[in-house]
Design a protein around this motif. Structure first.
Motif, PDB file in Angstrom:
ATOM      1  N   ARG A  79      24.136  24.383  22.204  1.00 40.69           N
ATOM      2  CA  ARG A  79      22.920  23.674  21.146  1.00 40.69           C
ATOM      3  C   ARG A  79      24.856  23.023  20.277  1.00 40.69           C
ATOM      4  O   ARG A  79      23.805  21.332  20.328  1.00 40.69           O
ATOM      5  CB  ARG A  79      22.884  25.100  20.573  1.00 40.69           C
ATOM      6  N   TRP A 132      28.438  20.595  25.544  1.00 40.42           N
ATOM      7  CA  TRP A 132      26.443  20.293  26.084  1.00 40.42           C
ATOM      8  C   TRP A 132      27.688  20.415  27.427  1.00 40.42           C
ATOM      9  O   TRP A 132      26.514  21.969  28.564  1.00 40.42           O
ATOM     10  CB  TRP A 132      26.625  19.508  26.005  1.00 40.42           C
ATOM     11  N   GLU A 162      24.019  19.242  20.198  1.00 45.55           N
ATOM     12  CA  GLU A 162      23.929  18.209  18.461  1.00 45.55           C
ATOM     13  C   GLU A 162      24.774  17.405  18.755  1.00 45.55           C
ATOM     14  O   GLU A 162      24.146  16.405  17.562  1.00 45.55           O
ATOM     15  CB  GLU A 162      23.600  19.509  17.684  1.00 45.55           C
TER      16      GLU A 162
END
Ligand code: FAQ
Length: 328
Positions: free
Chosen positions: A179, A142, A183
């Motif tokens: 992503r 991230w 997640e």
């Protein structure tokens, strides 16, 4: 039209007619937002700074495989393991595109690799921090890949063709990486109290080092001004850092987590995000080689290089055999 390149001290004060023409063609390419290609004449300082930036970037991708590779065998499920393996392989691919782009500037990959292995080359400060928990895989994806994208999307328009084109594919892959990291953190943020704590701890440790990835503050960045004049860099270190911090300030709310920055706020008047002062003394120590795991990272790279010797020998022997059979 003003030249994009200052006269280098020590060079003859009166350039020849050919030199002037070459510089004028180069300036026109830059000023028209066209691309400089390997066949084009370019000023030596432009070649030098690009070789520096592109090779440091390549080294970062290669060293950057280590913190995550270290977690492949400990990923919590088969699905997480295969995703992480694919991500680490992507980083190796990015290193290869970037070494190829750097080679078009005239320095061989062997020489660039030697600069890394002998500690003469820099690579991103971020990879000198350890990855302590599974949540760090989330924070790296991230925050680290997120910072990489914020920095690299403008590089897709870099004036040097092979670099800009390599960046297009790299950015697409980095966006998937970000992503997957988000997640991982999202799953942990919806988990047990211990999982939430692990995720928050990872964010706390990676926040400041990820903001430092953009480089020193503008008034302490010796290369920025010239790199922007040559349209290698399109935005300054601080501009990109502020853009990134604004993005993550919103995204962290979705995670239900916090950023370890009591001073973080949007300044309505200046229309920019304000963050806390970063520890630039620590940054300087890390880029000098004195970060938490600098020596471990370089030693691992040297070991991998030694272990790979037989592959390089076999590939050279095969290439020589092929060349011989083509002659025969
Ligand atoms: N770390 O004058 P400036 C990734 C050095 S992304 C270490 O501002 P410049 C993906 C700088 O080289 C990470 N050194 O320099 C991934 C210069 O030293 P020099 C890599 C740093 O070039 C994710 C000196 O400080 N991304 O790997 C750093 O104009 C997850 C003065 O600085 C790139 O390389 C730093 N953070 O701006 C992989 C992007 N910052 O050479 C695996 C391309 C500065 O004069 C897992 N590079 N230095 O001795 C750039 O955009 C620029 O080179 C900057 C620095 C912005 C990094």
């Amino acid at each position: 039209m003003a030249s994009t390149t200052p006269q280098e001290p020590g060079l003859s004060a009166v350039p020849s007619y050919e030199e002037e023409q070459s510089q004028a063609r180069f300036d026109a390419l830059i000023n028209q937002d066209s691309r400089v290609e390997p066949r084009d004449w370019m000023p030596e300082p432009y070649r030098k700074t690009l070789t520096r930036q592109v090779s440091q970037h390549a080294h970062s991708e290669i060293i950057g495989m280590q913190p995550e590779a270290n977690w492949i065998s400990r990923a919590p499920s088969l699905k997480r393991k295969s995703i992480l393996m694919a991500k680490v392989q992507d980083e190796a691919g990015h290193g290869l595109y970037l070494y190829s782009a750097a080679e078009t500037l005239g320095t061989s990959r062997d020489e660039l690799n030697d600069q890394l292995l002998t500690g003469r080359a820099k690579y991103s400060s971020i990879f000198n921090y350890p990855a302590r928990s599974w949540a760090d895989m989330g924070a790296i994806g991230w925050l680290v890949d997120g910072a990489a994208i914020a920095n690299q999307v403008p590089l897709c328009r870099a004036s040097y063709g092979p670099y800009g084109r390599a960046m297009v594919r790299i950015c697409k892959e980095e966006s998937f990486h970000q992503r997957q990291g988000f997640e991982i953190l999202l799953a942990l943020s919806r988990g047990t109290a211990a999982q939430k704590k692990m995720a928050q701890d990872a964010i706390n440790r990676f926040y400041e080092p990820s903001l430092m990835m953009f480089g020193p503050p503008d008034d302490q960045s010796p290369n920025s001004q010239q790199s922007m004049a040559w349209k290698i860099k399109r935005f300054s270190n601080d501009e990109l850092r502020q853009r990134f911090v604004g993005m993550i300030a919103e995204q962290v709310k979705v995670l239900g987590m916090t950023l370890p920055d009591p001073e973080l706020r949007f300044d309505e008047e200046k229309k920019q995000w304000i963050h806390k002062d970063l520890n630039w003394d620590e940054f300087m120590e890390v880029i000098k080689g004195n970060g938490p795991v600098n020596s471990q990272r370089l030693e691992r790279r040297r070991e991998a290089h030694r272990e790979g010797a037989w592959v390089r020998e076999a590939a050279s022997a095969y290439a020589a055999k092929q060349a011989q059979s083509e002659v025969a």
